[in-house]
Design a protein around this motif. Structure first.
Motif, short mmCIF file in Angstrom:
data_model
loop_
_atom_site.label_atom_id
_atom_site.label_comp_id
_atom_site.label_asym_id
_atom_site.label_seq_id
_atom_site.Cartn_x
_atom_site.Cartn_y
_atom_site.Cartn_z
N ALA A 46 0.15 4.30 3.55
CA ALA A 46 0.74 4.48 2.22
C ALA A 46 2.14 3.90 2.18
O ALA A 46 2.87 3.89 3.17
N ALA A 47 2.50 3.40 1.00
CA ALA A 47 3.83 2.83 0.79
C ALA A 47 4.37 3.33 -0.55
O ALA A 47 3.61 3.82 -1.39
N HIS A 48 5.65 3.18 -0.72
CA HIS A 48 6.27 3.53 -1.99
C HIS A 48 7.34 2.48 -2.27
O HIS A 48 8.53 2.71 -2.08
N GLN A 49 6.86 1.30 -2.69
CA GLN A 49 7.75 0.18 -2.93
C GLN A 49 7.45 -0.44 -4.29
O GLN A 49 6.41 -0.17 -4.90
N LYS A 50 8.36 -1.28 -4.74
CA LYS A 50 8.15 -2.04 -5.96
C LYS A 50 8.20 -3.53 -5.62
O LYS A 50 9.08 -3.97 -4.87
N GLN B 177 8.41 -1.60 7.83
CA GLN B 177 9.51 -1.50 6.87
C GLN B 177 9.06 -0.91 5.54
O GLN B 177 9.76 -0.09 4.94
N TYR B 178 7.87 -1.31 5.08
CA TYR B 178 7.42 -0.92 3.75
C TYR B 178 6.67 0.41 3.71
O TYR B 178 6.67 1.09 2.69
N ARG B 179 6.01 0.79 4.80
CA ARG B 179 5.17 1.98 4.79
C ARG B 179 6.00 3.26 4.78
O ARG B 179 7.17 3.28 5.19
N LEU B 180 5.36 4.35 4.31
CA LEU B 180 5.98 5.66 4.43
C LEU B 180 5.81 6.12 5.88
O LEU B 180 4.69 6.21 6.38
N SER B 181 6.90 6.41 6.54
CA SER B 181 6.89 6.61 8.00
C SER B 181 5.96 7.73 8.47
O SER B 181 5.37 7.63 9.54
N ASN B 182 5.79 8.76 7.70
CA ASN B 182 4.96 9.89 8.13
C ASN B 182 3.57 9.88 7.49
O ASN B 182 2.83 10.87 7.60
N SER B 183 3.20 8.79 6.87
CA SER B 183 1.91 8.74 6.17
C SER B 183 0.77 8.48 7.13
O SER B 183 0.94 7.92 8.22
N HIS B 184 -0.44 8.88 6.70
CA HIS B 184 -1.65 8.68 7.50
C HIS B 184 -1.95 7.19 7.65
O HIS B 184 -1.77 6.40 6.72
N ILE B 185 -2.39 6.79 8.84
CA ILE B 185 -2.76 5.41 9.10
C ILE B 185 -4.28 5.29 9.10
O ILE B 185 -4.96 5.93 9.91
N LYS B 186 -4.79 4.48 8.20
CA LYS B 186 -6.24 4.23 8.12
C LYS B 186 -6.56 3.00 8.95
O LYS B 186 -5.99 1.93 8.75
N LYS C 159 3.69 -1.71 -8.56
CA LYS C 159 3.84 -0.63 -7.59
C LYS C 159 3.03 -0.95 -6.34
O LYS C 159 1.82 -1.21 -6.42
N LEU C 160 3.69 -0.96 -5.20
CA LEU C 160 3.00 -1.14 -3.92
C LEU C 160 2.79 0.24 -3.31
O LEU C 160 3.72 0.89 -2.84
N SER C 161 1.53 0.70 -3.33
CA SER C 161 1.22 2.04 -2.85
C SER C 161 0.58 2.03 -1.47
O SER C 161 0.44 3.08 -0.84
N GLY D 288 -4.14 -8.98 -2.37
CA GLY D 288 -5.52 -8.85 -2.83
C GLY D 288 -5.55 -8.44 -4.29
O GLY D 288 -4.52 -8.29 -4.95
N ASN D 289 -6.75 -8.22 -4.82
CA ASN D 289 -6.89 -7.82 -6.22
C ASN D 289 -6.28 -6.46 -6.52
O ASN D 289 -5.81 -6.20 -7.62
N LYS D 290 -6.31 -5.58 -5.53
CA LYS D 290 -5.97 -4.18 -5.76
C LYS D 290 -4.55 -3.99 -6.30
O LYS D 290 -4.30 -3.07 -7.07
N ILE D 291 -3.63 -4.88 -5.91
CA ILE D 291 -2.24 -4.75 -6.37
C ILE D 291 -2.13 -4.98 -7.87
O ILE D 291 -1.19 -4.51 -8.52
#
Length: 316
Positions: free
Chosen positions: A246-250, A220-229, A259-261, A287-290
Motif C-alpha cells: 500500500a502507498a499514499h502518494q500523489k 520510498q513510496y510504500r507505507l512502511s508498516n503496510s502488508h506486503i502482497k 492517487k497512488l494507493s 498499468g490501467n489500475k492507476i
C-alpha cells in the motif's frame, strides 16, 4: 494476458534501448517493424471487458472484435506495452478448423472490426500463443490476439475507465493537453511524485498494477508498516518475486493529480537490468489500475495526452 516473463522482458528491452551504453546496437535491434495497418473509420464507446484474477478486478483489458464472415464475438487484449498488433496462432487455428475449415485462413484473419472501425493488414504477426477457442458457447471469452501501439499511431485513443468504454477517433480538441515521448512505439509519460520528476511507461498489459518501479522507489513510496502482497513469476528460468504494498502518494501527470494507493516492484531481476533501469532515466511502468475512474486520452502521432474526469467532446 501478459505474463511476468513478458513484463520482465519488456523492462529489459526498454531499459537497454534507452540506456546510452547500448544505444547504437539496440536502437536498430529493437526498432519495431514498419506499421502495416490500414485503418478505416472511427469507433466510439466500445465496451471494455475486464478480466479478474483473484482479488485483482483489472488483470487485463479486453476489447470485442469481429472477424470477416464470422458472427461470433472474440476478444483482443489492449496492450500498450506491445509495439505491434499480433494474433495468437493456437486460437486462430482452432477457429478456422471449427467454424470455417474450407475458407482461406489468410482471408479470415486479414482484418478485424472494432465496432464500426476496420483494421486490416497485408500480414498480421502471429505468435505461438493462446488457447483453443470455444466456438460452441456464444458467451465464451475467447482471446485471439493483442492490439498494440501500431493502432495508436493511426488513431487517437480515449480510454474512459470511468464508464468502462474505449473510443478511437481521428480528431479531438487538444486544448490543455500535455506532451509525452513516443519512442519505439512506447508511451513514456512525464510524471511527478513529491519533488521528483519521473518518466513512466504506460503499459496496459500490466493492467492490474498501478506503478511498477525499482526497490529504492518502492521503499520510498510504500507505507512502511503496510502488508506486503507477494506473487511468483518466471523470467527465462529465473524465479521472480513480485511484491506490492500500500502507498499514499500523489502522482502529478499533466494538469491532473492521481492517487497512488499501491506500488509494486519485481525482485529477482539481474544486476544488468537494475543498472540499465537506473541509467535509462525511466522510473517504472504504469498499468490501467492507476487510471480507474479517470479518462485517459492519447494522441501518439502528435505526442499529446490528457487525463480527465469529465466528459470528452470530439471536435467537428
Amino acid at each position: 494476458m501478459k505474463t511476468f516473463r513478458k513484463i520482465a522482458f519488456t523492462l529489459l528491452i526498454i531499459f537497454i534501448v534507452l540506456s546510452a551504453g547500448g544505444y547504437v546496437y539496440f536502437d536498430k535491434k529493437f526498432t519495431p517493424p514498419p506499421n502495416t495497418l490500414i485503418v478505416s473509420g472511427i469507433s466510439e464507446n466500445i465496451p471494455v471487458k475486464w478480466v479478474a484474477d483473484g482479488d485483482n478486478l483489472y488483470s487485463a483489458l479486453l476489447l470485442p472484435v469481429r472477424l470477416k464472415g464470422i458472427s461470433q464475438v472474440f476478444y483482443m487484449q489492449l496492450d500498450t506495452g506491445s509495439p505491434t498488433t499480433v494474433f495468437y496462432t493456437n486460437s486462430l487455428q482452432s477457429i478456422h478448423e471449427k467454424i470455417s475449415p474450407k475458407s482461406n485462413l489468410k482471408n479470415i484473419f486479414s482484418s478485424f472490426k472494432l465496432n464500426k472501425m476496420e483494421v486490416s493488414s497485408s500480414g498480421f504477426q502471429l505468435i505461438n500463443h493462446g488457447d483453443s477457442a470455444d466456438t460452441e458457447n456464444p458467451e465464451a471469452v475467447n482471446i485471439i490476439g493483442t492490439i498494440g501501439n501500431d493502432l495508436l499511431e493511426k488513431r487517437i485513443i480515449i480510454l474512459n475507465f470511468k464508464d468502462h468504454t474505449c473510443s478511437f477517433t481521428d480528431r479531438i480538441d487538444e486544448k490543455g493537453f500535455s506532451g509525452f515521448e513516443f519512442k519505439k512505439r512506447k508511451i513514456l509519460l512525464p510524471a511527478k511524485i513529491g519533488n521528483e520528476k519521473l518518466k513512466l511507461m504506460f503499459d496496459s498489459g500490466t493492467s492490474g498494477y498501478e506503478l511498477i518501479t525499482n526497490k529504492e522507489s518502492w521503499d520510498q513510496y510504500r507505507l512502511s508498516n503496510s502488508h506486503i502482497k507477494s506473487e511468483k513469476g518466471n523470467s527465462w528460468g529465473n524465479t521472480l518475486s513480485i511484491k506490492s504494498s500500500a502507498a499514499h502518494q500523489k502522482i502529478e501527470m499533466g494538469s491532473s493529480i492521481l492517487k497512488l494507493s499501491e506500488v509494486t516492484y519485481i525482485e529477482g531481476t539481474s544486476k544488468m537490468q537494475n543498472f540499465l533501469m537506473k541509467s535509462s532515466g525511466m522510473k517504472g511502468m504504469l498499468g490501467n489500475k492507476i487510471f480507474i475512474n479517470h479518462i485517459l486520452i492519447l494522441d501518439c502521432k502528435r505526442e499529446k495526452f490528457m487525463i480527465k474526469e469529465s466528459e470528452v467532446k470530439h471536435s467537428k
